[in-house]
Design a protein around this motif. Structure first.
Motif: not given
Length: 240
Positions: A22-25, A44-46, A64-66, A69-70
């Protein structure tokens, strides 16, 4: 008061069992079918790459996600927002399956499947044999899709909130009908809650009653002369 949450996720792929994450909620709150304005949204950082085919769908890359947060870091806030209420999603088993894997990694109990509401199942029952993707349902219900250039989870839950309302019976509560229908002349009063319609009784003129009585006099035992045990002019019915 009936509270529910409309939820969507974006992911690195289609199968968490093969390592997709998951990378976005995103989730929005609805009470009595209507959005309250409260929302939850986290990137979210996947902890892995984002394949080009997935990035084409939602627009996110690993770079972009680095710095995001986890998943375990956002989990307490997500759980607090969801509470114990129903969780609505389109093709809900997909989202729940990904969340199950993320919850397992975080050693956190999964969301009970009894809380899951799948709008895709609802749509298939209502429109059997027709396309029932979120895009198709938005077009069917006349919901504006112009902002949906990619699959953004926050936009998707906002669109799904409108679709869910339609699937549950349409836009009834809290609409400003007094404005759209011409103010007080429409007989509808705008309030902070559901619109209230003023009664508008129809009172016949004396000459109308006379003409009606003359017409009934030409008929044999007219049923219209008796209504609920009394004649239309308020006199008791004639004896048989």
């Amino acid at each position: 008061m009936t509270r529910a949450l409309i939820l969507d996720t974006e992911t690195t792929g289609l199968d968490p069992a093969t390592g997709d994450r998951v990378l976005e909620v995103a989730a929005i709150e609805v009470v009595n079918l209507m959005p309250t304005g409260r929302s939850f949204h986290r990137l979210i950082n996947p902890e892995r790459d984002v394949p080009p085919e997935a990035a084409k769908v939602h627009g996110f890359t690993a770079a972009m996600l680095a710095d995001k947060p986890l998943f375990p870091a956002i989990l307490p806030e997500l759980l607090g927002f969801l509470g114990n209420d129903p969780v609505i999603a389109h093709n809900a088993p997909f989202d729940f399956n990904f969340l199950d894997h993320e919850f397992d990694r975080a050693n956190t109990p999964r969301i009970d499947r009894s809380r899951m509401v799948d709008t895709l199942v609802m749509a298939k029952k209502r429109f059997p044999g027709l396309p029932n993707s979120l895009d198709a349902l938005c077009r069917r219900f006349g919901i504006d899709l112009s902002a949906r250039t990619t699959h953004n989870a926050l936009l998707d839950v906002q669109l799904l909130g409108q679709v869910y309302l339609e699937l549950m019976g349409g836009k009834q509560p809290g609409l400003a009908l007094a404005t759209t229908l011409g103010g007080s002349r429409s007989g509808v009063v705008a309030t902070s809650g559901p619109a209230i319609r003023r009664p508008r009784p129809i009172v016949p003129r004396a000459e109308d009653l006379e003409r009606h009585a003359a017409f009934l006099g030409k008929l044999k035992d007219p049923l219209w002369a008796v209504m609920d045990g009394a004649s239309l002019d308020g006199a008791p019915p004639a004896a048989p």
